[in-house]
Design a protein around this motif. Sequence first.
Motif, PDB file in Angstrom:
ATOM      1  N   THR A   1       0.798  -1.223   0.000  1.00  0.00           N
ATOM      2  CA  THR A   1       0.000   0.000   0.000  1.00  0.00           C
ATOM      3  C   THR A   1       0.835   1.280   0.000  1.00  0.00           C
ATOM      4  O   THR A   1       0.305   2.361  -0.269  1.00  0.00           O
ATOM      5  N   GLY A   2       2.126   1.159   0.319  1.00  0.00           N
ATOM      6  CA  GLY A   2       2.974   2.344   0.391  1.00  0.00           C
ATOM      7  C   GLY A   2       2.762   3.158   1.652  1.00  0.00           C
ATOM      8  O   GLY A   2       3.265   4.282   1.767  1.00  0.00           O
ATOM      9  N   MET A   3       2.034   2.615   2.617  1.00  0.00           N
ATOM     10  CA  MET A   3       1.798   3.322   3.880  1.00  0.00           C
ATOM     11  C   MET A   3       1.787   2.324   5.025  1.00  0.00           C
ATOM     12  O   MET A   3       1.703   1.112   4.807  1.00  0.00           O
ATOM     13  N   ASN A   4       1.903   2.830   6.244  1.00  0.00           N
ATOM     14  CA  ASN A   4       1.830   1.917   7.382  1.00  0.00           C
ATOM     15  C   ASN A   4       0.368   1.591   7.702  1.00  0.00           C
ATOM     16  O   ASN A   4      -0.551   2.229   7.175  1.00  0.00           O
ATOM     17  N   PHE A   5       0.180   0.614   8.570  1.00  0.00           N
ATOM     18  CA  PHE A   5      -1.172   0.115   8.827  1.00  0.00           C
ATOM     19  C   PHE A   5      -2.079   1.183   9.437  1.00  0.00           C
ATOM     20  O   PHE A   5      -3.247   1.323   9.045  1.00  0.00           O
ATOM     21  N   THR A   6      -1.547   1.948  10.381  1.00  0.00           N
ATOM     22  CA  THR A   6      -2.361   2.968  11.052  1.00  0.00           C
ATOM     23  C   THR A   6      -2.886   3.998  10.056  1.00  0.00           C
ATOM     24  O   THR A   6      -4.071   4.372  10.090  1.00  0.00           O
ATOM     25  N   ASP A   7      -2.011   4.461   9.166  1.00  0.00           N
ATOM     26  CA  ASP A   7      -2.437   5.424   8.151  1.00  0.00           C
ATOM     27  C   ASP A   7      -3.481   4.822   7.219  1.00  0.00           C
ATOM     28  O   ASP A   7      -4.408   5.512   6.771  1.00  0.00           O
ATOM     29  N   TYR A   8      -3.320   3.532   6.916  1.00  0.00           N
ATOM     30  CA  TYR A   8      -4.285   2.854   6.045  1.00  0.00           C
ATOM     31  C   TYR A   8      -5.665   2.835   6.689  1.00  0.00           C
ATOM     32  O   TYR A   8      -6.672   3.111   6.029  1.00  0.00           O
ATOM     33  N   VAL A   9      -5.724   2.509   7.987  1.00  0.00           N
ATOM     34  CA  VAL A   9      -7.009   2.459   8.702  1.00  0.00           C
ATOM     35  C   VAL A   9      -7.638   3.853   8.747  1.00  0.00           C
ATOM     36  O   VAL A   9      -8.841   4.013   8.512  1.00  0.00           O
ATOM     37  N   HIS A  10      -6.813   4.857   9.044  1.00  0.00           N
ATOM     38  CA  HIS A  10      -7.332   6.231   9.075  1.00  0.00           C
ATOM     39  C   HIS A  10      -7.928   6.618   7.722  1.00  0.00           C
ATOM     40  O   HIS A  10      -9.024   7.190   7.646  1.00  0.00           O
ATOM     41  N   ARG A  11      -7.206   6.302   6.650  1.00  0.00           N
ATOM     42  CA  ARG A  11      -7.682   6.670   5.315  1.00  0.00           C
ATOM     43  C   ARG A  11      -8.985   5.944   5.000  1.00  0.00           C
ATOM     44  O   ARG A  11      -9.907   6.534   4.421  1.00  0.00           O
ATOM     45  N   TYR A  12      -9.070   4.674   5.363  1.00  0.00           N
ATOM     46  CA  TYR A  12     -10.287   3.891   5.129  1.00  0.00           C
ATOM     47  C   TYR A  12     -11.471   4.540   5.856  1.00  0.00           C
ATOM     48  O   TYR A  12     -12.549   4.730   5.286  1.00  0.00           O
ATOM     49  N   LYS A  13     -11.239   4.902   7.131  1.00  0.00           N
ATOM     50  CA  LYS A  13     -12.316   5.483   7.925  1.00  0.00           C
ATOM     51  C   LYS A  13     -12.694   6.878   7.438  1.00  0.00           C
ATOM     52  O   LYS A  13     -13.871   7.262   7.486  1.00  0.00           O
ATOM     53  N   MET A  14     -11.711   7.633   6.958  1.00  0.00           N
ATOM     54  CA  MET A  14     -12.009   8.992   6.491  1.00  0.00           C
ATOM     55  C   MET A  14     -12.856   8.988   5.221  1.00  0.00           C
ATOM     56  O   MET A  14     -13.650   9.902   4.990  1.00  0.00           O
ATOM     57  N   LYS A  15     -12.687   7.972   4.391  1.00  0.00           N
ATOM     58  CA  LYS A  15     -13.540   7.850   3.204  1.00  0.00           C
ATOM     59  C   LYS A  15     -14.992   7.658   3.621  1.00  0.00           C
ATOM     60  O   LYS A  15     -15.913   8.232   3.029  1.00  0.00           O
ATOM     61  N   ILE A  16     -15.186   6.853   4.658  1.00  0.00           N
ATOM     62  CA  ILE A  16     -16.539   6.637   5.174  1.00  0.00           C
ATOM     63  C   ILE A  16     -17.058   7.923   5.825  1.00  0.00           C
ATOM     64  O   ILE A  16     -18.238   8.286   5.692  1.00  0.00           O
ATOM     65  N   ALA A  17     -16.169   8.620   6.536  1.00  0.00           N
ATOM     66  CA  ALA A  17     -16.554   9.882   7.180  1.00  0.00           C
ATOM     67  C   ALA A  17     -17.036  10.895   6.146  1.00  0.00           C
ATOM     68  O   ALA A  17     -18.030  11.600   6.369  1.00  0.00           O
ATOM     69  N   CYS A  18     -16.352  10.970   5.010  1.00  0.00           N
ATOM     70  CA  CYS A  18     -16.762  11.890   3.945  1.00  0.00           C
ATOM     71  C   CYS A  18     -18.188  11.586   3.485  1.00  0.00           C
ATOM     72  O   CYS A  18     -19.008  12.488   3.295  1.00  0.00           O
ATOM     73  N   HIS A  19     -18.465  10.298   3.317  1.00  0.00           N
ATOM     74  CA  HIS A  19     -19.798   9.884   2.866  1.00  0.00           C
ATOM     75  C   HIS A  19     -20.855  10.239   3.913  1.00  0.00           C
ATOM     76  O   HIS A  19     -21.932  10.765   3.576  1.00  0.00           O
ATOM     77  N   LEU A  20     -20.556   9.970   5.188  1.00  0.00           N
ATOM     78  CA  LEU A  20     -21.524  10.239   6.255  1.00  0.00           C
ATOM     79  C   LEU A  20     -21.778  11.734   6.426  1.00  0.00           C
ATOM     80  O   LEU A  20     -22.922  12.168   6.647  1.00  0.00           O
ATOM     81  N   LEU A  21     -20.708  12.525   6.321  1.00  0.00           N
ATOM     82  CA  LEU A  21     -20.865  13.970   6.497  1.00  0.00           C
ATOM     83  C   LEU A  21     -21.608  14.602   5.322  1.00  0.00           C
ATOM     84  O   LEU A  21     -22.370  15.557   5.501  1.00  0.00           O
ATOM     85  N   LYS A  22     -21.401  14.071   4.121  1.00  0.00           N
ATOM     86  CA  LYS A  22     -22.108  14.585   2.949  1.00  0.00           C
ATOM     87  C   LYS A  22     -23.604  14.297   3.035  1.00  0.00           C
ATOM     88  O   LYS A  22     -24.434  15.071   2.549  1.00  0.00           O
ATOM     89  N   SER A  23     -23.939  13.159   3.662  1.00  0.00           N
ATOM     90  CA  SER A  23     -25.351  12.801   3.795  1.00  0.00           C
ATOM     91  C   SER A  23     -26.069  13.691   4.810  1.00  0.00           C
ATOM     92  O   SER A  23     -27.299  13.786   4.821  1.00  0.00           O
ATOM     93  N   LYS A  24     -25.286  14.328   5.697  1.00  0.00           N
ATOM     94  CA  LYS A  24     -25.789  15.267   6.709  1.00  0.00           C
ATOM     95  C   LYS A  24     -26.820  14.639   7.647  1.00  0.00           C
ATOM     96  O   LYS A  24     -27.636  15.329   8.256  1.00  0.00           O
ATOM     97  N   GLN A  25     -26.757  13.321   7.785  1.00  0.00           N
ATOM     98  CA  GLN A  25     -27.663  12.642   8.712  1.00  0.00           C
ATOM     99  C   GLN A  25     -27.125  12.687  10.146  1.00  0.00           C
ATOM    100  O   GLN A  25     -27.892  12.650  11.101  1.00  0.00           O
ATOM    101  N   ASP A  26     -25.795  12.759  10.283  1.00  0.00           N
ATOM    102  CA  ASP A  26     -25.164  12.778  11.604  1.00  0.00           C
ATOM    103  C   ASP A  26     -24.264  14.003  11.721  1.00  0.00           C
ATOM    104  O   ASP A  26     -23.689  14.470  10.726  1.00  0.00           O
ATOM    105  N   ASN A  27     -24.120  14.518  12.945  1.00  0.00           N
ATOM    106  CA  ASN A  27     -23.183  15.614  13.149  1.00  0.00           C
ATOM    107  C   ASN A  27     -21.756  15.070  13.290  1.00  0.00           C
ATOM    108  O   ASN A  27     -21.543  13.854  13.317  1.00  0.00           O
TER     109      ASN A  27
END
Length: 206
Positions: free
Chosen positions: A158-184
């Motif tokens: 992946t070219g990154m360490n595991f922690t950064d990979y998990v953060h990036r994975y979760k941030m992609k989901i965060a972008c989707h959730l925040l765009k939906s504006k269902q949760d603060n």
Amino acid sequence: MPAQEGKLWSIDVTGALGDEWNRLLKAYKDRDDSSIRQALDEMKRKAIKLQLDPGELIAKCSQWVRVLELESDRHSDDGFHDCLLKSRRLSDTMDLMETKVKELYEANREAVIERKAKLQQIDHYIAEHLSDNISLVDIADYLFLNPSYLSRYFKLETGMNFTDYVHRYKMKIACHLLKSKQDNIELVAFKLGYVERTYFSKIFKK
């Protein structure tokens, strides 16, 4: 007759087959099976047509195969190279070259499929434990792998360490959730395992 043979065998192998080899190497890196076969066929045809010097051709084929072995992260097959050195006819030399290249390609293709499957398993685990603080040891236990090996594997794939990979994975989901504006922001952070909003915001911006 000897003079004629000297003229025929004075052709430089790299000069005669260099373009085909470069095409083959590119196709190998691109995992283009069709182009690999075409390059091999052209190399074989030209080698026989030009009656290239057998000794020089064998040495060059051996060198080229070692390049592909390195490209595939595989140990050099001394048995193959010994067999290649014992070949006596141009057609035999090129047949051996073709067989080995295809063998390396298939082994490399299977390894790529296996690595992709492993990353899919890791993604699945993260998706199932989004609210957890997932560690490398957790994933290693899940996959029955040594944590040190998994750490090296992750960096390589992946070219990154595991922690950064998990953060990036979760941030992609965060972008989707925040765009939906269902949760603060606080609820999104909590769902993704970030207790502190400030830390979540820092990771998100990064």
